[in-house]
Structures are given as C-alpha cells and as structure tokens.
Design an enzyme around this catalytic site. Structure first.
Site, short mmCIF file in Angstrom:
data_model
loop_
_atom_site.label_atom_id
_atom_site.label_comp_id
_atom_site.label_asym_id
_atom_site.label_seq_id
_atom_site.Cartn_x
_atom_site.Cartn_y
_atom_site.Cartn_z
N VAL A 76 -54.23 -6.19 -13.90
CA VAL A 76 -53.25 -6.74 -13.49
C VAL A 76 -53.12 -7.92 -12.81
CG1 VAL A 76 -50.81 -6.36 -12.64
CG2 VAL A 76 -52.10 -4.68 -14.34
N GLU A 77 -54.00 -7.81 -11.66
CA GLU A 77 -53.94 -8.91 -10.53
C GLU A 77 -54.49 -10.15 -11.23
OE1 GLU A 77 -52.88 -8.86 -7.64
OE2 GLU A 77 -52.35 -7.05 -7.20
N SER A 78 -55.72 -10.11 -11.92
CA SER A 78 -56.65 -11.24 -12.12
C SER A 78 -56.89 -11.47 -13.53
CB SER A 78 -57.67 -11.77 -11.26
OG SER A 78 -58.61 -10.50 -11.58
#
Length: 174
Positions: free
Chosen positions: A61-63
C-alpha cells in the site's frame, strides 16, 4: 476468404488467453517479492506486533514494493518513512553500518520496530489493536489518540482497509 478482426478484438482475445493460461502477468502484482519474504518474516518475529503478511501489505500500500519511492510529502522507501520518523526509529536491519530508508532490509525492520512503539501509544484506546496501529502509522499517533481511535479521515480509513485486504491476499505466501 480471410476475415480480419479489429485490433481491439485481437488484443482482448490475447489478454483472455493469457489470463486463462495463468502465465502470471496480473498475478505478479498480487504477490510479495520472493526476496522480501524472509525480511518480512524476520521483522514480524523480531517485534511480534504485525504478521509478516500485514507488514508486506503495508509495503504494497505504501510503495507497491518500490524501494526507491519518494512521496510528494518527502516520505521515502518501501515503507514510506518521513525523515523525522526515520531519524527517531530507523534501524540498520542488514548490519551494513548504515540505516537507510531506501534499503528494504532496514526499512521493513524499522517499520516493525516503529509499530511496536505505536502499539504502546494506542494501547489504551478502544477498538481493534492492529487497525489502531495502522491508523497511527498513516495519520500519526497523536491524531489517533486525539480522535479516541481511528480518526474520521478518509485517507486513513482507506489505508487501514487496504492494508487489511492486502494482508489477506498475501497470507498464503507468508
């Protein structure tokens, strides 16, 4: 007599065959990179807060597992650490003498460590422990404490849901 098909029809047919044949074009986007599986497992074991699948879901989700990602806000690496957070919680996960948020082995262990500190800060709040930790990772622990739980911030609520969904998708790998 030869009948020519429109290019879109041919492309659609090829895509369908590819998917049915299971060659993995789309499936790869739903997999944890093999080289990172032991890193997520070790980080989860070291701090025991989130599971390996939950940590991997955060990275997705972050990257999207991009170790070189840099956000418009200046968050860096696979786990998207802001410089001030990295300064306080960044660890040298691969023992090379340098704690680097762009190094997945450092960043994943650091995220697990940071979440162990977040868990302490939100422990007194009502609600699901993992969701509170994820919300604090996204919005900051002060925001979660002031809200008395997961804040009514669309981005944070979506983040918690997305990480939980990806964790379920990754549970068969980790």
């Amino acid at each position: 007599m030869v009948h020519w098909l429109p290019p879109r029809t041919v492309l659609a047919a090829l895509l369908a065959v590819t998917l049915v044949a299971g060659c993995g074009i789309l499936r790869r986007a739903h997999r944890v990179p093999d080289d990172l599986i032991p890193v997520f497992q070790a980080a989860a074991t070291a701090y025991g807060i989130l599971t390996p699948a939950q940590l991997a879901a955060q990275a997705r989700v972050e990257s999207r597992f991009n170790a070189q990602a840099v956000s418009h806000a200046g968050a860096r690496g696979i786990m998207q650490f802001l410089p001030s957070t990295w300064e306080a919680f960044g660890l040298d996960g691969d023992d090379d003498g340098v704690a680097d948020p762009m190094n997945p082995r450092d960043a994943i262990l650091s995220a697990a460590y940071y979440e162990s500190r977040l868990a302490e800060q939100v422990a007194h709040l009502p609600g699901d422990r993992v969701s509170l930790i994820l919300a604090a990772y996204n919005a900051g622990p002060d925001t979660v404490r002031l809200a008395g739980g997961i804040p009514d911030i669309a981005e944070t609520r979506a983040y918690v849901t997305q990480v939980r969904d990806w964790a379920e998708a990754f549970s068969d790998q980790l």
